[in-house]
Design a protein around this motif. Sequence first.
Motif, PDB file in Angstrom:
ATOM      1  N   LEU A  38       0.811  -1.217   0.000  1.00  0.00           N
ATOM      2  CA  LEU A  38       0.000   0.000   0.000  1.00  0.00           C
ATOM      3  C   LEU A  38       0.848   1.274   0.000  1.00  0.00           C
ATOM      4  N   GLY A  39       2.157   1.102  -0.016  1.00  0.00           N
ATOM      5  CA  GLY A  39       3.018   2.252  -0.216  1.00  0.00           C
ATOM      6  C   GLY A  39       3.044   2.720  -1.658  1.00  0.00           C
ATOM      7  N   TYR A  40       2.586   1.880  -2.587  1.00  0.00           N
ATOM      8  CA  TYR A  40       2.606   2.258  -4.001  1.00  0.00           C
ATOM      9  C   TYR A  40       1.353   1.836  -4.776  1.00  0.00           C
ATOM     10  N   ALA A  41       0.685   0.768  -4.370  1.00  0.00           N
ATOM     11  CA  ALA A  41      -0.427   0.244  -5.174  1.00  0.00           C
ATOM     12  C   ALA A  41      -1.681   1.100  -5.024  1.00  0.00           C
ATOM     13  N   ASP A  42      -2.272   1.447  -6.151  1.00  0.00           N
ATOM     14  CA  ASP A  42      -3.551   2.153  -6.172  1.00  0.00           C
ATOM     15  C   ASP A  42      -4.708   1.169  -6.222  1.00  0.00           C
ATOM     16  N   VAL A  43      -4.449  -0.002  -6.806  1.00  0.00           N
ATOM     17  CA  VAL A  43      -5.468  -1.035  -6.981  1.00  0.00           C
ATOM     18  C   VAL A  43      -4.874  -2.369  -6.559  1.00  0.00           C
ATOM     19  N   VAL A  44      -5.580  -3.106  -5.720  1.00  0.00           N
ATOM     20  CA  VAL A  44      -5.197  -4.471  -5.380  1.00  0.00           C
ATOM     21  C   VAL A  44      -6.213  -5.395  -6.043  1.00  0.00           C
ATOM     22  N   GLN A  45      -5.767  -6.146  -7.045  1.00  0.00           N
ATOM     23  CA  GLN A  45      -6.681  -6.977  -7.834  1.00  0.00           C
ATOM     24  C   GLN A  45      -6.829  -8.394  -7.282  1.00  0.00           C
ATOM     25  N   SER A  46      -6.091  -8.731  -6.233  1.00  0.00           N
ATOM     26  CA  SER A  46      -6.012 -10.125  -5.810  1.00  0.00           C
ATOM     27  C   SER A  46      -6.542 -10.343  -4.392  1.00  0.00           C
ATOM     28  N   VAL A  47      -7.607  -9.662  -4.030  1.00  0.00           N
ATOM     29  CA  VAL A  47      -8.217  -9.860  -2.711  1.00  0.00           C
ATOM     30  C   VAL A  47      -8.960 -11.195  -2.722  1.00  0.00           C
ATOM     31  N   ASP A  48      -8.612 -12.088  -1.777  1.00  0.00           N
ATOM     32  CA  ASP A  48      -9.183 -13.436  -1.837  1.00  0.00           C
ATOM     33  C   ASP A  48      -9.580 -14.016  -0.481  1.00  0.00           C
ATOM     34  N   ARG A  49      -9.499 -13.206   0.599  1.00  0.00           N
ATOM     35  CA  ARG A  49      -9.885 -13.731   1.913  1.00  0.00           C
ATOM     36  C   ARG A  49     -10.150 -12.579   2.873  1.00  0.00           C
ATOM     37  N   VAL A  50     -10.969 -12.856   3.862  1.00  0.00           N
ATOM     38  CA  VAL A  50     -11.379 -11.814   4.810  1.00  0.00           C
ATOM     39  C   VAL A  50     -10.193 -11.302   5.613  1.00  0.00           C
ATOM     40  N   ARG A  51      -9.280 -12.167   5.981  1.00  0.00           N
ATOM     41  CA  ARG A  51      -8.120 -11.719   6.747  1.00  0.00           C
ATOM     42  C   ARG A  51      -7.319 -10.672   5.977  1.00  0.00           C
ATOM     43  N   LEU A  52      -7.198 -10.857   4.670  1.00  0.00           N
ATOM     44  CA  LEU A  52      -6.491  -9.880   3.845  1.00  0.00           C
ATOM     45  C   LEU A  52      -7.272  -8.574   3.783  1.00  0.00           C
ATOM     46  N   VAL A  53      -8.580  -8.654   3.694  1.00  0.00           N
ATOM     47  CA  VAL A  53      -9.421  -7.445   3.707  1.00  0.00           C
ATOM     48  C   VAL A  53      -9.152  -6.637   4.968  1.00  0.00           C
ATOM     49  N   SER A  54      -9.118  -7.302   6.100  1.00  0.00           N
ATOM     50  CA  SER A  54      -8.889  -6.619   7.376  1.00  0.00           C
ATOM     51  C   SER A  54      -7.526  -5.929   7.395  1.00  0.00           C
ATOM     52  N   ALA A  55      -6.504  -6.635   6.909  1.00  0.00           N
ATOM     53  CA  ALA A  55      -5.160  -6.059   6.902  1.00  0.00           C
ATOM     54  C   ALA A  55      -5.077  -4.861   5.955  1.00  0.00           C
ATOM     55  N   LEU A  56      -5.675  -4.971   4.784  1.00  0.00           N
ATOM     56  CA  LEU A  56      -5.683  -3.855   3.831  1.00  0.00           C
ATOM     57  C   LEU A  56      -6.423  -2.653   4.407  1.00  0.00           C
ATOM     58  N   SER A  57      -7.562  -2.909   5.013  1.00  0.00           N
ATOM     59  CA  SER A  57      -8.360  -1.823   5.571  1.00  0.00           C
ATOM     60  C   SER A  57      -7.596  -1.085   6.672  1.00  0.00           C
ATOM     61  N   LYS A  58      -6.983  -1.842   7.562  1.00  0.00           N
ATOM     62  CA  LYS A  58      -6.233  -1.241   8.669  1.00  0.00           C
ATOM     63  C   LYS A  58      -5.095  -0.370   8.154  1.00  0.00           C
ATOM     64  N   GLU A  59      -4.355  -0.867   7.163  1.00  0.00           N
ATOM     65  CA  GLU A  59      -3.225  -0.106   6.643  1.00  0.00           C
ATOM     66  C   GLU A  59      -3.678   1.094   5.817  1.00  0.00           C
ATOM     67  N   ALA A  60      -4.714   0.923   5.016  1.00  0.00           N
ATOM     68  CA  ALA A  60      -5.222   2.058   4.237  1.00  0.00           C
ATOM     69  C   ALA A  60      -5.722   3.163   5.152  1.00  0.00           C
ATOM     70  N   GLU A  61      -6.405   2.777   6.207  1.00  0.00           N
ATOM     71  CA  GLU A  61      -6.898   3.774   7.158  1.00  0.00           C
ATOM     72  C   GLU A  61      -5.731   4.468   7.857  1.00  0.00           C
ATOM     73  N   ARG A  62      -4.712   3.710   8.205  1.00  0.00           N
ATOM     74  CA  ARG A  62      -3.541   4.300   8.850  1.00  0.00           C
ATOM     75  C   ARG A  62      -2.879   5.339   7.947  1.00  0.00           C
ATOM     76  N   ARG A  63      -2.892   5.066   6.654  1.00  0.00           N
ATOM     77  CA  ARG A  63      -2.271   5.985   5.700  1.00  0.00           C
ATOM     78  C   ARG A  63      -3.192   7.131   5.294  1.00  0.00           C
TER      79      ARG A  63
END
Length: 245
Positions: A95-120
Amino acid sequence: MTDRRSELASNLARVEERIAQACDRAGRAREEVTLVVVTKTHPAQDVRLLAELGVRHVAENRDQEAAAKAADCADADLTWHFVGQLQTNKVRSVLGYADVVQSVDRVRLVSALSKEAERRGREVDCLIQVALDAGTDERAGVEQTGERGGVAPAGVAALAEAVEAAASLRLRGLMTVAPLSGQYAGRQQEAFEALVEMSSRLRLEHPAANMVSAGMSGDLEQAVAAGATHVRVGTSVLGVRPRLR
């Protein structure tokens, strides 16, 4: 014009013509399909040349390579897509460079992405990767789908709800890779048509999820015919990939 720039320009022109012809055959406007150039294993200089040649979307699938390359090209007007299998411990870097993540495939990854995006303090576009060879399991793991990953079709609706509910994430659509096994093996267009049908159902509940990412160098025509909005092309633009060391 350098030899490499000339080579890339020629390759891009051929790919553009393929997309345009496929759109024409399908009765679609060329503007309906976005070309995403997959630059994995190729140097940052190639990415810069692509940007100079008018490419606006590039994709990577390995964070270690992508992070350095994106940093080298930070001043280029590019949208970066991450298309590889993503481990949660790589989310902060991606998330330091990606504008789009095309490979979301599990809830745990959703949680991690959300937490980091919100932090940024930023919003990130997400596509759910669908494993069309996954059978009926709700979650398709690496052992079941080979190296391509993805969630099984039966798990798409629940995962979409999780993305939609997550802070700082935007559900944008679906992605797939033509499966090597299962009912769609060797039947790329049927596989892509199945993805487009899933997309139509998804948009009934999530109207903004209108991206359908499918098709690569060898099957972009089938993807366009099926209704894909984004095609991910690497070899046909950049040539045979160098070996990773």
